[in-house]
Design an enzyme around this catalytic site. Structure first.
Site, PDB file in Angstrom:
ATOM      1  N   HIS A 212      30.865  40.590  32.469  1.00  0.00           N
ATOM      2  CA  HIS A 212      30.782  39.207  32.955  1.00  0.00           C
ATOM      3  C   HIS A 212      30.651  39.080  34.472  1.00  0.00           C
ATOM      4  O   HIS A 212      30.360  38.013  34.977  1.00  0.00           O
ATOM      5  CB  HIS A 212      32.026  38.423  32.514  1.00  0.00           C
ATOM      6  CG  HIS A 212      33.235  38.720  33.352  1.00  0.00           C
ATOM      7  ND1 HIS A 212      33.984  39.853  33.174  1.00  0.00           N
ATOM      8  CD2 HIS A 212      33.789  38.057  34.395  1.00  0.00           C
ATOM      9  CE1 HIS A 212      34.969  39.859  34.058  1.00  0.00           C
ATOM     10  NE2 HIS A 212      34.877  38.792  34.813  1.00  0.00           N
TER      11      HIS A 212
HETATM   12  C1  UD1 Z   1      35.961  34.283  37.388  1.00  0.00           C
HETATM   13  C2  UD1 Z   1      36.599  35.079  38.522  1.00  0.00           C
HETATM   14  C3  UD1 Z   1      36.718  36.527  38.101  1.00  0.00           C
HETATM   15  C4  UD1 Z   1      37.414  36.668  36.759  1.00  0.00           C
HETATM   16  C5  UD1 Z   1      36.699  35.808  35.739  1.00  0.00           C
HETATM   17  C6  UD1 Z   1      37.348  35.870  34.385  1.00  0.00           C
HETATM   18  C7  UD1 Z   1      35.942  34.163  40.717  1.00  0.00           C
HETATM   19  C8  UD1 Z   1      35.153  34.397  41.955  1.00  0.00           C
HETATM   20  N1  UD1 Z   1      35.777  35.059  39.721  1.00  0.00           N
HETATM   21  O1  UD1 Z   1      34.642  34.777  37.214  1.00  0.00           O
HETATM   22  O2  UD1 Z   1      37.496  37.215  39.074  1.00  0.00           O
HETATM   23  O3  UD1 Z   1      37.361  38.025  36.354  1.00  0.00           O
HETATM   24  O4  UD1 Z   1      36.707  34.449  36.204  1.00  0.00           O
HETATM   25  O5  UD1 Z   1      36.507  35.327  33.397  1.00  0.00           O
HETATM   26  O6  UD1 Z   1      36.707  33.234  40.666  1.00  0.00           O
HETATM   27  N2  UD1 Z   1      31.211  29.077  32.799  1.00  0.00           N
HETATM   28  C9  UD1 Z   1      31.068  28.225  31.739  1.00  0.00           C
HETATM   29  N3  UD1 Z   1      32.206  27.852  31.077  1.00  0.00           N
HETATM   30  C10 UD1 Z   1      33.442  28.264  31.452  1.00  0.00           C
HETATM   31  C11 UD1 Z   1      33.545  29.136  32.540  1.00  0.00           C
HETATM   32  C12 UD1 Z   1      32.433  29.544  33.218  1.00  0.00           C
HETATM   33  O7  UD1 Z   1      29.983  27.817  31.363  1.00  0.00           O
HETATM   34  O8  UD1 Z   1      34.418  27.873  30.817  1.00  0.00           O
HETATM   35  C13 UD1 Z   1      29.978  29.517  33.490  1.00  0.00           C
HETATM   36  C14 UD1 Z   1      29.550  28.550  34.549  1.00  0.00           C
HETATM   37  O9  UD1 Z   1      28.172  28.491  34.544  1.00  0.00           O
HETATM   38  C15 UD1 Z   1      29.971  29.210  35.832  1.00  0.00           C
HETATM   39  C16 UD1 Z   1      29.819  30.701  35.480  1.00  0.00           C
HETATM   40  O10 UD1 Z   1      30.179  30.779  34.085  1.00  0.00           O
HETATM   41  O11 UD1 Z   1      29.193  28.817  36.894  1.00  0.00           O
HETATM   42  C17 UD1 Z   1      30.717  31.613  36.235  1.00  0.00           C
HETATM   43  O12 UD1 Z   1      32.051  31.116  36.203  1.00  0.00           O
HETATM   44  P1  UD1 Z   1      33.021  31.337  37.470  1.00  0.00           P
HETATM   45  O13 UD1 Z   1      34.313  30.696  37.180  1.00  0.00           O
HETATM   46  O14 UD1 Z   1      32.311  30.991  38.731  1.00  0.00           O
HETATM   47  O15 UD1 Z   1      33.164  32.900  37.538  1.00  0.00           O
HETATM   48  P2  UD1 Z   1      33.544  33.957  36.429  1.00  0.00           P
HETATM   49  O16 UD1 Z   1      32.411  34.891  36.270  1.00  0.00           O
HETATM   50  O17 UD1 Z   1      34.112  33.330  35.204  1.00  0.00           O
END
Ligand code: UD1
Length: 368
Positions: A212
């Protein structure tokens, strides 16, 4: 009824933070003291928002529902962090907490540390001192800044303590307590369940895989390299691969195809994950949490990254670092599979990390 109530605010927003919060919230719920009480206020930033990435963790793990959800998610890192700081400042002024608990290294952690430190609030960082030495990772910046804003730094391992000493952080703030994720593994392992999607027939002999991280998924070429490698591995192994929403969206966008031997699923619950860890032959991941949970379940783990924060796992020989762009990945994995590392070392404490965190925090509250 105690006359005085101290207020602790936990600020969380992502899946791994809900899991860490579960261990701490359990200890706070069990806390009893005649002279004062603790009011635990949970603030959810909204960074993770899908049901199976957020709400389901609260219901399954019995964590009290957040007092407030800021609903800030889905934006860029800077946008999310900035909006969270603005909203958190208002909320913290309203709740007037005596202590702030921050967890791990996400954008929510960083926003919490900046908002709280601007208000001169006391910050406790749970899972302090981890370092990957790769400043291109958003998490590395989040950790460094949070550690340097914090008043109590709860370190999971000896290596984390050493990292902070080398950055000149005052020794008196550093507390080696162990890892709350190990507390959780011991507490929840009896609840493991066969994933609901396998209710008719549970798979045998499979590899459990999760990918991820931004550095592995945002760059199309790198993601394609990883998927090509999984397809190759899938020629000999069945692979169960739950998709993080980010990975799913990118794979759909580029119409990436995987062989039939790779089963793509929705994210699993923690209890289903523990079942998969127990039954899997080995684990492939870029998640920090899963690297440790694989070790707790005495399973070998292949980390698809350039580096890992959990270097003790590499030293023990239970984890093999395989950079996605490196050569001979399959051959290295075959050799690794034949090794017999010792899983009985205990670098992550004794399963009482959350109790230690609360005891130390209470001593700190009593001196306020
Ligand atoms: C975040 C953390 C990472 C952790 C991970 C656990 C940061 C910088 N990174 O990464 O350290 O390991 O969470 O999962 O904070 N999205 C959805 N639905 C959700 C969540 C995310 O659609 O419920 C999508 C969105 O498009 C979002 C993308 O995933 O923009 C990335 O989500 P984000 O929270 O930015 O980072 P993670 O990769 O989840």
């Amino acid at each position: 009824m105690p006359e005085k109530n101290y207020i602790i605010c936990s600020i969380v927003g992502t899946r791994p933070q809900f899991v860490k919060l579960a261990a701490v919230s359990r200890e706070i719920e069990n806390f009893k003291n005649k002279s004062f009480g603790i009011k635990h206020i949970i603030i959810h930033s909204g960074q993770h928002f899908d049901k199976d990435m957020s709400d389901s963790f609260f219901s399954l793990l019995g964590i009290p529902y957040p007092e407030i959800n800021l609903n800030i998610g889905g934006g860029s890192h800077g946008e999310n962090t900035g909006k969270m700081i603005v909203s958190l400042e208002k909320v913290l002024i309203k709740f007037k907490p005596h202590l702030i608990f921050l967890y791990g290294d996400t954008d929510t952690t960083l926003a919490g540390s900046i908002a709280a430190s601007k208000l001169n609030l006391k910050i406790c960082h749970i899972e302090a001192g981890l370092r990957s030495r790769n400043k291109n990772m958003p998490e590395e910046i989040n950790r460094i800044l949070t550690d340097h804003c914090s008043d109590l730094l709860f370190c999971p391992t000896n290596i984390a303590v050493k990292n902070l000493i080398s950055e000149g952080i005052d020794n008196k703030k550093l507390l080696l307590v162990g890892d709350v994720m190990y507390d959780n593994f011991l507490y929840y392992k009896k609840f493991k369940v066969t994933p609901s999607i396998f209710s008719l027939e549970a798979p045998k002999d499979f590899v459990f895989c999760t990918i991820h991280r931004a550095e592995n998924t945002s760059n199309r070429k790198k993601l394609s390299t990883i998927l090509k490698f999984l397809n190759q591995l899938g020629e000999q192994n069945k692979i169960i691969f739950p998709l993080h929403p980010r990975t799913r969206k990118i794979m759909e966008k580029y119409k990436e195809k995987l062989t039939e031997n790779i089963l793509l699923t929705a994210p699993f619950t923690l209890f289903e994950t523990f079942w998969l860890l127990e039954k899997a032959e080995f684990i492939i991941t870029d998640s920090g949490g899963l690297q440790k949970e694989a070790f707790f379940a005495k399973k070998k783990c292949i980390t698809l990254r350039e580096e890992t924060e959990w270097t003790e796992l590499l030293e023990m020989g239970v984890n093999l670092l395989v950079p996605p762009n490196s050569k001979n990945k399959i051959e290295r994995i075959e050799t690794f599979k034949k090794t017999k590392p010792n899983f009985n070392v205990k670098p992550f404490g004794n399963g009482r990390a959350a109790k230690k965190i609360l005891d130390i925090s209470i001593t700190c509250l009593e001196t306020l």
